[in-house]
Design a protein around this motif. Structure first.
Motif, mmCIF file in Angstrom:
data_model
loop_
_atom_site.group_PDB
_atom_site.id
_atom_site.type_symbol
_atom_site.label_atom_id
_atom_site.label_comp_id
_atom_site.label_asym_id
_atom_site.label_seq_id
_atom_site.Cartn_x
_atom_site.Cartn_y
_atom_site.Cartn_z
ATOM 1 N N ASP A 156 0.834 -1.203 0.000
ATOM 2 C CA ASP A 156 0.000 0.000 0.000
ATOM 3 C C ASP A 156 0.871 1.255 0.000
ATOM 4 O OD1 ASP A 156 0.992 -0.076 2.564
ATOM 5 O OD2 ASP A 156 -0.946 -0.002 3.569
ATOM 6 N N GLU A 157 1.980 1.190 -0.736
ATOM 7 C CA GLU A 157 2.907 2.320 -0.899
ATOM 8 C C GLU A 157 3.503 2.762 0.434
ATOM 9 O OE1 GLU A 157 0.539 5.206 -2.964
ATOM 10 O OE2 GLU A 157 0.908 4.271 -4.920
ATOM 11 N N GLY A 158 3.719 1.816 1.330
ATOM 12 C CA GLY A 158 4.412 2.108 2.578
ATOM 13 C C GLY A 158 3.556 2.669 3.685
ATOM 14 N N ARG A 159 2.240 2.735 3.473
ATOM 15 C CA ARG A 159 1.391 3.288 4.541
ATOM 16 C C ARG A 159 1.345 2.355 5.751
ATOM 17 N NH1 ARG A 159 -1.387 4.894 -0.058
ATOM 18 N NH2 ARG A 159 -2.694 3.025 -0.050
ATOM 19 N N THR A 160 1.480 1.053 5.503
ATOM 20 C CA THR A 160 1.549 0.093 6.603
ATOM 21 C C THR A 160 3.001 -0.077 7.032
ATOM 22 O OG1 THR A 160 -0.428 -1.110 5.887
ATOM 23 C CG2 THR A 160 1.141 -2.309 7.275
ATOM 24 N N PHE A 161 3.252 0.078 8.324
ATOM 25 C CA PHE A 161 4.623 -0.079 8.821
ATOM 26 C C PHE A 161 4.580 -0.550 10.267
ATOM 27 C CE2 PHE A 161 3.382 4.358 9.480
ATOM 28 C CZ PHE A 161 3.621 4.541 10.836
ATOM 29 N N THR A 162 5.704 -1.080 10.732
ATOM 30 C CA THR A 162 5.828 -1.529 12.114
ATOM 31 C C THR A 162 7.299 -1.554 12.488
ATOM 32 O OG1 THR A 162 5.105 -3.221 13.691
ATOM 33 C CG2 THR A 162 5.982 -4.003 11.582
ATOM 34 N N THR A 163 7.607 -2.035 13.686
ATOM 35 C CA THR A 163 8.981 -2.237 14.144
ATOM 36 C C THR A 163 9.071 -3.604 14.800
ATOM 37 O OG1 THR A 163 8.640 -1.348 16.364
ATOM 38 C CG2 THR A 163 9.246 0.233 14.621
ATOM 39 N N ALA A 164 10.292 -4.085 14.958
ATOM 40 C CA ALA A 164 10.491 -5.366 15.635
ATOM 41 C C ALA A 164 10.008 -5.294 17.076
ATOM 42 C CB ALA A 164 11.969 -5.754 15.576
ATOM 43 N N THR A 165 10.273 -4.189 17.746
ATOM 44 C CA THR A 165 9.826 -4.026 19.133
ATOM 45 C C THR A 165 8.310 -4.129 19.236
ATOM 46 O OG1 THR A 165 11.727 -2.648 19.732
ATOM 47 C CG2 THR A 165 9.757 -2.435 21.089
ATOM 48 N N ASP A 166 7.612 -3.478 18.327
ATOM 49 C CA ASP A 166 6.152 -3.522 18.351
ATOM 50 C C ASP A 166 5.629 -4.927 18.058
ATOM 51 O OD1 ASP A 166 5.970 -0.892 19.041
ATOM 52 O OD2 ASP A 166 5.146 -0.194 17.125
ATOM 53 N N LEU A 167 6.278 -5.650 17.143
ATOM 54 C CA LEU A 167 5.819 -6.998 16.822
ATOM 55 C C LEU A 167 5.998 -7.948 17.999
ATOM 56 C CD1 LEU A 167 6.964 -7.563 13.126
ATOM 57 C CD2 LEU A 167 4.657 -7.076 13.996
ATOM 58 N N VAL A 168 7.051 -7.761 18.780
ATOM 59 C CA VAL A 168 7.217 -8.588 19.976
ATOM 60 C C VAL A 168 6.094 -8.290 20.969
ATOM 61 C CG1 VAL A 168 8.677 -9.024 21.993
ATOM 62 C CG2 VAL A 168 9.687 -8.962 19.712
#
Length: 378
Positions: free
Chosen positions: A163-175
């Motif tokens: 979606d052209e980069g609108r979705t994003f996260t970090t490793a910390t958030d995924l944990v």
């Protein structure tokens, strides 16, 4: 408020230092390994750098669904219908369950397909069926993320489609997300996540998880890939009461991701000595209380407290209790009110929740006067 609790002498047997078999920066620009049973970060590289999660997005779709089931707003036995418009948009697009137009599919099957064969069509069908539209479902996903303090994440789709980069996260958030899913919904996690594969409409497909069936104790969670994101993975492995969660992002090839994930997890179990500090429900200290029918409350553990220490190291572990204090009454027995912080040489501190051992109610007028005088005199 931080109160020093104890110092533990640490004298581990001499041993050859385990060489870090963590993925190289070229293999995984982003890497994070956390022991969620002790709250310790065992390894971290660019853990707070934002990246595109691709199909790992579906973990938030699963978590949102699990929460809705608990709230009585979604039932695994209910069915949704694949609309013609959704079928035309998603038939054969990436990973799919091959749901036909007009098919009525149980939520139970949709969750199985999303978790184990990364069903793009199933994700959208679930979102539209429960929330009425993808936009409404995604709004719910982002509300859940905020509730989990995933402050560097945003979801624009239920399935991670580019979606052209609108979705994003970090490793910390995924944990944080993985820990919440496992701790809040252990039965649903065990039922839906980490199966060898899934079949629908007579089409059997394997789970592409690089650890399931290949590494002892591995039980999920989700891979992700697009040209934009590279190969990513959010996984977990449990052995002997210890559970590790790992994140790899930006791997250049599928084989590299698989090799790095296996080595990373094995290193996490091999490179550390696990030490038991406190037992389950053990009283470890107390906290001051303001405005309650008691001036202090005992603090206890919820589970056995272990910490990881690098093999071959010696030194001292420092344990302290941290809380926003004095605690304001009222609060219930079993409510988390403090944190046990254990400082380990050459590692980030372990942080373990502490709960109130007793219920403290709000003080009446006379008790408030007595407590005020006692506090002024001490």
């Amino acid at each position: 408020m931080a109160v020093l609790l104890a110092a533990f002498a640490l004298a581990l047997p001499a041993a050859a230092q385990v060489r870090p078999a963590v993925p190289s920066e070229g293999d995984a620009p982003i890497a994070l390994l956390v022991d969620i049973s002790s709250g310790q970060v065992l390894y971290s590289r660019e853990a707070n750098r934002r990246f595109v999660p691709a199909s790992i997005t579906k973990v938030m779709t699963l978590y949102h669904a699990f929460e809705l089931i608990e709230e009585g707003k979604l039932d695994p036995a209910q069915t949704f219908k694949m609309t013609d418009a959704t079928w035309r948009e998603w038939a054969g697009e990436g990973s799919t369950m091959w749901i036909n137009a007009g098919d009525r599919v149980q939520v139970d099957s949709l969750l199985m397909g999303i978790a184990n064969i990364s069903a793009n069509d199933g994700s959208v069908m679930l979102a539209e069926g429960q929330a009425g539209s993808v936009d409404s479902w995604v709004e719910g996903m982002n509300q859940r993320a905020r509730g989990l303090r995933m402050t560097d994440s945003w979801f624009g789709t239920p399935n991670g489609w580019p979606d052209e980069g609108r979705t994003f996260t970090t490793a910390t958030d995924l944990v944080r997300l993985a820990e919440a899913m496992i701790s809040r919904h252990p039965r649903k996690f065990a039922r839906y996540v980490g199966k060898p594969g899934f079949a629908y409409n007579g089409i059997e497909q394997p789970n592409r998880d690089p650890l399931i069936g290949r590494l002892r104790g591995a039980d999920g969670i989700k891979t992700g890939y697009t040209n934009e994101s590279g190969f990513g993975y959010l996984g977990t492995v449990s052995r002997g009461g210890q559970r590790l969660v790992l994140v790899i992002a930006g791997a250049p090839r599928n084989a590299v991701r698989a090799r790095a994930a296996r080595a990373f997890a094995e290193w996490g179990f091999a490179a550390f000595e696990r030490k038991r500090l406190f037992g389950e429900s053990e009283i470890v200290g107390s906290a001051r209380v303001q405005g309650g029918d008691a001036r202090s409350v005992a603090l206890r553990t919820e589970r056995n407290v272990y910490v990881n220490v690098p093999r071959g190291r010696s030194g001292e572990l420092l344990a302290s209790i941290s809380y926003d204090g004095p605690l304001r009454a009222p609060f219930l027995a079993g409510e988390q009110v403090a944190t046990l912080v254990v400082e380990v040489p050459d590692m980030e501190p372990a942080r373990i929740p502490l709960v109130a051992a007793e219920t403290v109610t709000e003080a009446g007028f006379i008790s408030r006067v007595i407590n005020g005088i006692a506090g002024w005199l001490t």
